[in-house]
Design an enzyme around this catalytic site. Structure first.
Site, PDB file in Angstrom:
ATOM      1  N   SER A 262       1.492  -9.484  -0.804  1.00 54.58           N
ATOM      2  CA  SER A 262       0.959  -8.125  -0.749  1.00 54.58           C
ATOM      3  C   SER A 262       1.518  -7.518   0.633  1.00 54.58           C
ATOM      4  O   SER A 262       1.788  -6.324   0.702  1.00 54.58           O
ATOM      5  CB  SER A 262      -0.260  -7.922  -1.110  1.00 54.58           C
ATOM      6  OG  SER A 262      -1.039  -8.712  -0.423  1.00 54.58           O
TER       7      SER A 262
ATOM      8  N   GLU B 183      -9.543   6.084   3.161  1.00 57.08           N
ATOM      9  CA  GLU B 183     -10.230   5.077   3.601  1.00 57.08           C
ATOM     10  C   GLU B 183      -9.474   3.849   3.818  1.00 57.08           C
ATOM     11  O   GLU B 183      -8.386   3.845   3.336  1.00 57.08           O
ATOM     12  CB  GLU B 183     -11.193   4.603   2.706  1.00 57.08           C
ATOM     13  CG  GLU B 183     -10.843   3.704   1.674  1.00 57.08           C
ATOM     14  CD  GLU B 183      -9.784   4.019   0.673  1.00 57.08           C
ATOM     15  OE1 GLU B 183      -9.491   5.501   0.338  1.00 57.08           O
ATOM     16  OE2 GLU B 183      -9.256   3.351   0.059  1.00 57.08           O
TER      17      GLU B 183
ATOM     18  N   LYS C  16       0.790  -1.159   0.083  1.00 53.13           N
ATOM     19  CA  LYS C  16       0.061  -0.112   0.071  1.00 53.13           C
ATOM     20  C   LYS C  16       0.811   1.260  -0.001  1.00 53.13           C
ATOM     21  O   LYS C  16       0.375   2.441  -0.553  1.00 53.13           O
ATOM     22  CB  LYS C  16      -1.050  -0.131   1.321  1.00 53.13           C
ATOM     23  CG  LYS C  16      -2.009  -1.186   1.290  1.00 53.13           C
ATOM     24  CD  LYS C  16      -2.911  -0.933   0.176  1.00 53.13           C
ATOM     25  CE  LYS C  16      -3.935  -1.919   0.323  1.00 53.13           C
ATOM     26  NZ  LYS C  16      -5.119  -1.838  -0.821  1.00 53.13           N
TER      27      LYS C  16
HETATM   28  C1  LIG Z   1      -1.784  -7.108   2.639  1.00 55.31           C
HETATM   29  C2  LIG Z   1      -2.872  -6.796   1.610  1.00 55.31           C
HETATM   30  N1  LIG Z   1      -3.054  -7.521   0.596  1.00 55.31           N
HETATM   31  C3  LIG Z   1      -4.044  -7.133  -0.432  1.00 55.31           C
HETATM   32  C4  LIG Z   1      -4.833  -5.968  -0.260  1.00 55.31           C
HETATM   33  C5  LIG Z   1      -6.106  -5.775  -0.855  1.00 55.31           C
HETATM   34  O1  LIG Z   1      -6.167  -4.732  -1.629  1.00 55.31           O
HETATM   35  P1  LIG Z   1      -5.545  -4.572  -3.274  1.00 55.31           P
HETATM   36  O2  LIG Z   1      -6.489  -5.693  -4.090  1.00 55.31           O
HETATM   37  O3  LIG Z   1      -5.903  -3.367  -3.679  1.00 55.31           O
HETATM   38  O4  LIG Z   1      -4.300  -5.074  -3.385  1.00 55.31           O
HETATM   39  C6  LIG Z   1      -4.962  -5.392   1.247  1.00 55.31           C
HETATM   40  C7  LIG Z   1      -5.877  -4.393   1.376  1.00 55.31           C
HETATM   41  O5  LIG Z   1      -5.984  -3.744   2.384  1.00 55.31           O
HETATM   42  C8  LIG Z   1      -3.781  -5.525   2.003  1.00 55.31           C
HETATM   43  O6  LIG Z   1      -3.710  -4.923   3.030  1.00 55.31           O
END
Ligand SMILES: Cc1ncc(COP(=O)(O)O)c(C=O)c1O
Lengths: 257, 396
Positions: B378, B111, B89
């Site tokens: 992620s 948000e 993020k």
């Molecule tokens: C670690 C992590 N992965 C994935 C996501 C999902 O978001 P996005 O689909 O935009 O990557 C989030 C959202 O808070 C997250 O914290």
């Protein structure tokens, strides 16, 4: 019918009182009683709010009324049914977010007209955002009313005015719907700059709840829109909302005398 | 860089700018400022410097020998969990905050669902001296207490949202309401590839550093491009970020993993691409969980970051064009993935990431030894450990 109403008002030097109410609030039956009461109190146009699950342009009062209406099962089709049952003598403008309209399918504008709706206003379809859908709305049986915001630059005001039908809805201030103690001091100038590029009647909404605000705006605009204040009063009783409309009507007419 | 089917802020039929009139000039201003920033070497120098020395980029590409043995093919992990604040993020939050500074906007709105975007935004606001207001659903504040505390430690104001489902959807709606009121002085940092144009493209471009690095690292380390790139999809920013630089590599398969919650037929899931229909929410046309009346259907996922009924419009386009494939994984399967990567690799992934882990694990045998799989990790799972341990000890 919208245009005829505004022409008649203009001929008599009167200002339009536009009242907003969420369809199905406080409940479906009282919703009809409220609309009829608003007409009797002297409303010139009724804006019927279509309940939506995610009303991003609305403040707490209209949000809560939408939730209440949805809990009574009132969505777009049910709202049209209420309009046809109310048999109103004043023009009705549907006030909706785009998604319920898309979901209802292409025939919805015709069905709305048959139910007694005359215009449609969408919070989240600004001019130029979706030419195909705007053309669909513009070519349909309802007057497609467009909005101008306090942030709208003059050139864009002119463009919006060109696309609008019925009247132009001028949002009085930044922010979501809800009553305000104070309206922006430069509102008369905003109205004047819109007037310079707009042949349609101008109605000002957002934040208006009190007779002195109605009196003041009556000197500059062709009409006022009262939403959250009516909805809040309707949450207490239909009579309270109708009494408020009568008071605002009086204040608007006062100005003329 | 490729611009797949993008015209006028759209991705095929999807995207657009379905917002209140008040925001139209703000979005115009943002689009102009973005273009100017992207053309300005000074902006890139600031951003690249902070990404390297503050965030810790480039993030490593880890091999995963024991997980690979289980899957039967080499799995490579793009380690966004090792970024400062523990998720992808911050790539976007940092870039948008720098853009806000250029626009002279000193108040930031965000948000958050899992709290990761809120933490990333609070972090960069502290670093750049900006005021920060984060909207968060009450239910998510309960699930992610630690992140609420982290945001407040860094000086952010966390505003509980009690409307609707009290999750990411309602926090986003509330953030938009703030922005409609304050747009002349505030910038809204959306946390995913959602919202009105230019947000989806902008957030993708700021997250595409994930894929650019990973593509180069794969060529260096594995000596070839991945056969399959896998990422979890909430709003879709980590997935778009890693997919984007591979979109023109026709031999690379792109797989997005959505949250199937209690199961696709349970009505309690977040699989907008798998089970939704096109609709408009939060300013864009995209696949959406909704009922026959166009009312938004509440989403569910065990992971707050995937608990969202919509999805970024570019994913809708990649789905309809067939360029990417979208699959889904249930809460229970995600919990298995959560434990699995910890046990086999010593990496506890975020519950969001765990969905992608689980999908790969359950497709062992799908790839041969010369078909590497690239997984976007992620985020790290520290934020989820308390929630998962509660579940493990819950009776029944
Ligand atoms: C670690 C992590 N992965 C994935 C996501 C999902 O978001 P996005 O689909 O935009 O990557 C989030 C959202 O808070 C997250 O914290």
């Amino acid at each position: 019918m919208l245009t005829a109403r505004f022409d008649a008002l203009r001929a008599r030097g009167r200002r339009a009182l536009v009242c907003y109410a969420t369809a199905g609030h406080p409940d479906p039956e009282r919703s009809i009683a409220l609309w009829q009461g608003l007409e009797a109190a002297g409303a010139d146009v009724l804006e019927v709010g279509v309940p939506f699950s995610d009303p991003m342009a609305d403040g707490p009062v209209i949000q809560a009324s939408s939730q209440t209406a949805l809990s009574h099962g009132v969505t777009l089709e049910a709202a049209l049914d209420l309009v046809s049952r109310a048999r109103l003598g004043i023009p009705v403008v549907l006030f909706s977010y785009l998604n319920p309209l898309i979901a209802a399918g292409p025939g919805v504008l015709r069905r709305a007209a048959e139910a007694g709706v005359h215009g449609v206003l969408l919070t989240d379809l600004p001019v130029g955002s979706d030419p195909a859908r705007e053309a669909w709305l513009g070519a349909g049986p309802l007057a497609f009313v467009r909005l101008v915001a306090p942030t709208t630059p003059p050139q864009r005001m002119a463009e919006i005015a060109r696309h609008g039908r019925g009247f132009v809805y001028l949002i009085s201030r930044l922010g979501v719907t809800g009553v305000s103690a104070q309206l922006p001091t430069d509102l008369p100038e905003t109205i004047a700059s819109l007037r310079a590029v707009c042949a349609l009647p101008i109605c000002v909404g957002f934040g208006i709840s009190r007779p002195e605000q109605a009196r003041l705006l009556g000197a500059h605009a062709d009409g006022i829109v009262v939403g959250s204040a009516i909805v809040r009063a309707a949450g207490e009783s239909v009579d309270a909302a109708v009494a408020l409309a009568r008071e605002l009507r009086g204040a608007l007419d006062d100005r003329a005398s | 860089m490729q611009t797949l089917g993008v015209t006028d802020g759209r991705f095929g039929a999807f995207g657009g700018r379905y917002v209140p009139e008040t925001l139209v000039p703000a979005l115009d201003e943002l689009a102009v400022a973005l273009e100017a920033a992207l053309a300005d070497p000074a902006f890139h120098a600031d951003l690249d410097g902070l990404l390297q020395h503050y965030v810790g980029r480039p993030s490593p590409l880890s091999d995963a020998p024991r997980f690979s043995a289980l899957v039967g093919a080499p799995v490579w992990l793009k380690r966004e969990d090792l970024n400062h604040t523990g998720a992808h993020k911050i790539n976007n939050a940092l870039a948008q905050a720098l853009l806000a500074c250029r626009m002279g906007k000193r108040r930031i709105i965000a948000e958050t669902g899992a709290g990761q975007h809120g933490v990333a935004t609070a972090t960069v606001c502290a670093r750049l001296g900006l005021e920060c207001v984060v909207y968060m659903g009450e239910e998510d504040m309960r699930r992610q207490q630690l992140n609420v505390y982290r945001m407040r430690l860094m000086g952010a104001t966390v505003v509980p949202v009690t409307a609707g489902t009290r999750t990411l959807k309602d926090a986003t709606t509330e953030a938009i309401r703030d922005w409609v009121t304050t747009c002349p002085t505030s910038h809204y940092i959306i946390g995913s590839v959602v919202g009105p144009a230019p947000y989806p493209r902008m957030v993708r471009d700021f997250q595409a550093i994930i894929g650019r690095e990973a593509r180069r690292q794969m060529l260096e380390r594995a000596g070839r491009l991945p056969r399959t790139v896998v990422a979890c999809v909430g709003g879709g920013s980590n997935a778009m970020g890693i997919f984007h630089p591979f979109v023109d590599d026709a031999e690379v398969e792109l797989v997005g993993v959505e949250a199937a919650g209690h199961g696709l037929d349970s009505g309690a899931h977040s699989a907008s691409l798998t089970r939704g229909t096109p609709g408009v929410l939060h300013g864009a046309l995209s696949y959406l969980l909704q009922d026959a009346h166009g009312q938004v259907h509440p989403a569910h996922s065990i992971s707050a970051g995937l608990d969202y009924p919509g999805v970024g419009p570019e994913h809708s386009h990649l789905k309809d064009s067939g360029r990417a494939t979208y699959v889904s994984v249930t809460d229970d399967e995600a919990l298995e993935g959560f434990a699995l990567l910890g046990r086999l690799e010593g990496i506890i992934p975020a519950l969001e990431t765990a969905h992608a882990v689980s999908w790969i694990a359950s497709h062992r045998g799908r790839w041969t030894a010369d078909q590497p799989v690239l997984l976007c990790v992620s985020g790290r799972g520290d934020k989820d450990v308390a929630q998962v341990s509660e579940l493990a000890h819950a009776p029944g």
